[in-house]
Motif scaffolding. Structure first.
Motif, mmCIF file in Angstrom:
data_model
loop_
_atom_site.group_PDB
_atom_site.id
_atom_site.type_symbol
_atom_site.label_atom_id
_atom_site.label_comp_id
_atom_site.label_asym_id
_atom_site.label_seq_id
_atom_site.Cartn_x
_atom_site.Cartn_y
_atom_site.Cartn_z
ATOM 1 N N UNK A 172 4.152 68.154 -32.745
ATOM 2 C CA UNK A 172 4.979 67.367 -31.828
ATOM 3 C C UNK A 172 5.842 66.343 -32.553
ATOM 4 N N UNK A 173 5.361 65.861 -33.714
ATOM 5 C CA UNK A 173 6.064 64.826 -34.478
ATOM 6 C C UNK A 173 6.320 63.585 -33.610
ATOM 7 N N UNK A 174 5.324 63.229 -32.802
ATOM 8 C CA UNK A 174 5.472 62.089 -31.903
ATOM 9 C C UNK A 174 5.559 60.772 -32.672
ATOM 10 N N UNK A 175 4.787 60.644 -33.740
ATOM 11 C CA UNK A 175 4.766 59.391 -34.488
ATOM 12 C C UNK A 175 6.092 59.133 -35.202
ATOM 13 N N UNK A 176 6.691 60.134 -35.867
ATOM 14 C CA UNK A 176 8.033 59.898 -36.415
ATOM 15 C C UNK A 176 9.058 59.537 -35.337
ATOM 16 N N UNK A 177 8.954 60.175 -34.164
ATOM 17 C CA UNK A 177 9.879 59.854 -33.083
ATOM 18 C C UNK A 177 9.726 58.399 -32.645
ATOM 19 N N UNK A 189 15.668 53.751 -45.170
ATOM 20 C CA UNK A 189 14.321 53.185 -45.037
ATOM 21 C C UNK A 189 13.659 53.617 -43.726
ATOM 22 N N UNK A 190 14.442 53.785 -42.684
ATOM 23 C CA UNK A 190 13.883 54.213 -41.392
ATOM 24 C C UNK A 190 13.338 55.636 -41.507
ATOM 25 N N UNK A 191 14.070 56.506 -42.179
ATOM 26 C CA UNK A 191 13.579 57.872 -42.406
ATOM 27 C C UNK A 191 12.289 57.849 -43.205
ATOM 28 N N UNK A 192 12.222 56.990 -44.205
ATOM 29 C CA UNK A 192 11.007 56.897 -45.019
ATOM 30 C C UNK A 192 9.831 56.414 -44.189
ATOM 31 N N UNK A 193 10.077 55.476 -43.278
ATOM 32 C CA UNK A 193 9.010 54.997 -42.387
ATOM 33 C C UNK A 193 8.526 56.123 -41.490
ATOM 34 N N UNK A 194 9.457 56.900 -40.940
ATOM 35 C CA UNK A 194 9.098 58.002 -40.050
ATOM 36 C C UNK A 194 8.305 59.072 -40.790
ATOM 37 N N UNK A 202 3.942 60.301 -40.532
ATOM 38 C CA UNK A 202 3.540 61.693 -40.316
ATOM 39 C C UNK A 202 2.682 62.191 -41.475
ATOM 40 N N UNK A 203 2.977 61.767 -42.697
ATOM 41 C CA UNK A 203 2.144 62.155 -43.836
ATOM 42 C C UNK A 203 0.719 61.633 -43.670
ATOM 43 N N UNK A 204 0.584 60.394 -43.246
ATOM 44 C CA UNK A 204 -0.752 59.833 -43.035
ATOM 45 C C UNK A 204 -1.462 60.569 -41.901
ATOM 46 N N UNK A 205 -0.719 60.872 -40.845
ATOM 47 C CA UNK A 205 -1.313 61.607 -39.720
ATOM 48 C C UNK A 205 -1.808 62.979 -40.152
ATOM 49 N N UNK A 206 -0.974 63.719 -40.859
ATOM 50 C CA UNK A 206 -1.377 65.059 -41.304
ATOM 51 C C UNK A 206 -2.558 64.967 -42.269
ATOM 52 N N UNK A 207 -2.555 63.982 -43.142
ATOM 53 C CA UNK A 207 -3.692 63.797 -44.044
ATOM 54 C C UNK A 207 -4.984 63.598 -43.261
ATOM 55 N N UNK A 208 -4.906 62.822 -42.173
ATOM 56 C CA UNK A 208 -6.104 62.592 -41.346
ATOM 57 C C UNK A 208 -6.573 63.881 -40.691
ATOM 58 N N UNK A 209 -5.636 64.790 -40.360
ATOM 59 C CA UNK A 209 -6.013 66.071 -39.768
ATOM 60 C C UNK A 209 -6.768 66.935 -40.784
ATOM 61 N N UNK A 221 5.625 52.523 -34.854
ATOM 62 C CA UNK A 221 6.594 51.623 -34.239
ATOM 63 C C UNK A 221 6.841 50.404 -35.119
ATOM 64 N N UNK A 222 5.781 49.878 -35.713
ATOM 65 C CA UNK A 222 5.895 48.684 -36.556
ATOM 66 C C UNK A 222 6.811 48.948 -37.750
ATOM 67 N N UNK A 223 6.591 50.043 -38.445
ATOM 68 C CA UNK A 223 7.382 50.331 -39.640
ATOM 69 C C UNK A 223 8.821 50.707 -39.286
ATOM 70 N N UNK A 224 9.002 51.440 -38.185
ATOM 71 C CA UNK A 224 10.359 51.781 -37.776
ATOM 72 C C UNK A 224 11.181 50.544 -37.476
ATOM 73 N N UNK A 225 10.589 49.613 -36.719
ATOM 74 C CA UNK A 225 11.280 48.372 -36.384
ATOM 75 C C UNK A 225 11.522 47.534 -37.634
ATOM 76 N N UNK A 226 10.508 47.452 -38.473
ATOM 77 C CA UNK A 226 10.603 46.652 -39.699
ATOM 78 C C UNK A 226 11.698 47.198 -40.621
#
Length: 341
Positions: A49-54, A70-75, A79-86, A183-188
């Motif tokens: 779904x890529x909900x977290x990058x969105x 930087x916004x792309x890097x945050x997104x 997702x990398x952390x999410x996939x790692x957790x999976x 959301x925090x990193x995207x805004x930041x």
């Protein structure tokens, strides 16, 4: 499926999501070890779904620089952390499928699956280094929460602890924390004000809890075709999700709740040993129990909290899109719950 009503924002989001996808793939390639690239890129290539990058991208719309690298890097980072957790979850759960494909542990074994997940965490940390100390700290704190949540889930409630409060604490750490980080990193990364960043983070954390509670309900209410996973997968693993906890309230030895408690325990054992009839009987009773409607009500309550947190942000297409996302998360639960009833 969630859609963005504003055409300009929808086009922008599609373009930025495609750019994030390209960054994801390039980040996990080129380690110099073909097997590592293959394992680490396995679930990235499987999609999702890529909900977290969105969330990261939409949060960036509240800052003056939403189009920055930087916004792309945050997104990509979240997702990398999410996939790692999976990867790690699948090893712990001995899962053999993920995102419609064989899990990494099923294909390459537990050791390589864990190493693949570790590699993704390392690559996420490299991206985080370019976002500055505040982002790095938020990333590290989220990783600590993910581990704490996993350990807490495995340990179960402490003596005297309310099981429902324990489960919500696990959900907050295992699911909501990463939504909040997105959301925090995207805004930041986009230079949003501290007040806007804090509001977006609160919104995303509440949304993450609503998302998990909705998934808990769908695990019971939806069939395999609708949910994309086997019926009652959480029950098979012995997880006491919120709908199950609500269904089992009460300590009496007789009556409907006592019968349901015995059926659920038998269903857990049956799910592990492959007795489909007993497992199906437990699911049927759960679908008729008040736990399903109460679980849905809780998901709706957290989604409403998330939407309320958007109130301090300026009105516009991005805020409307985030509100619509909260509605979509709980909307799918209503359809499945009605069908199950």
């Amino acid at each position: 499926m969630w859609t963005v009503a504003d055409e300009e924002l929808s086009d922008w989001l599609a373009e930025r999501r495609a750019a994030t996808e390209e960054l994801l793939r390039s980040t996990v390639d080129g380690s110099g070890e073909v097997l590592l690239d293959t394992v680490a890129g396995h679930l990235i290539a499987a999609g999702g779904k890529r909900m977290r990058p969105a969330l990261a991208l939409l949060a960036a719309r509240f800052g003056p620089e939403p189009d920055g690298r930087r916004v792309l890097e945050a997104a990509a980072l979240v997702e990398l952390v999410h996939v790692a957790s999976l990867y790690h979850d699948d090893v712990l759960d001995n899962a053999d499928r993920r995102r419609g494909a064989p899990s990494a542990n099923a294909r390459w074994g537990d050791r390589l699956a864990v190493l693949g997940g570790d590699y993704l965490v390392a690559k996420a940390a490299i991206l985080g280094a370019g976002l500055g100390p505040q982002a790095q700290r938020a990333q590290a704190e989220t990783l600590a929460r993910l581990v704490r949540g996993q350990v807490s889930e495995a340990a179960g409630p402490a003596p005297g602890q309310d099981p429902e409060q324990h489960y919500l604490a696990v959900v907050s750490d295992k699911t909501a924390a990463l939504f909040g980080l997105a959301a925090h990193l995207g805004a930041l990364a986009a230079g949003a004000t501290p007040a806007a960043t804090a509001a977006l983070t609160r919104y995303a954390e509440q949304l993450g809890i609503a998302f998990q509670l909705a998934d808990d309900v769908l695990d019971i209410a939806a069939d395999r075709a609708a949910s994309g996973k086997p019926d009652g997968a959480d029950l098979r693993q012995g997880l006491r999700t919120l709908p199950v906890l609500r269904a089992l309230r009460g300590t009496g030895e007789r009556g409907p709740r006592a019968r349901l408690r015995r059926a659920v325990m038998a269903g857990v054992v049956a799910g592990a040993t492959g007795s489909r009839g007993v497992h199906r009987a437990a699911l049927t009773l759960l679908r008729r129990s008040p736990g399903l409607s109460e679980g849905r009500a809780e998901a709706e309550r957290y989604a409403a909290r998330a939407t309320a947190d958007l109130g301090v942000l300026p009105e516009g297409p991005a805020r409307a899109a985030l509100a619509a996302l909260a509605d979509t998360v709980v909307g799918q639960v209503g359809t499945a719950s009605t069908r199950a009833a």
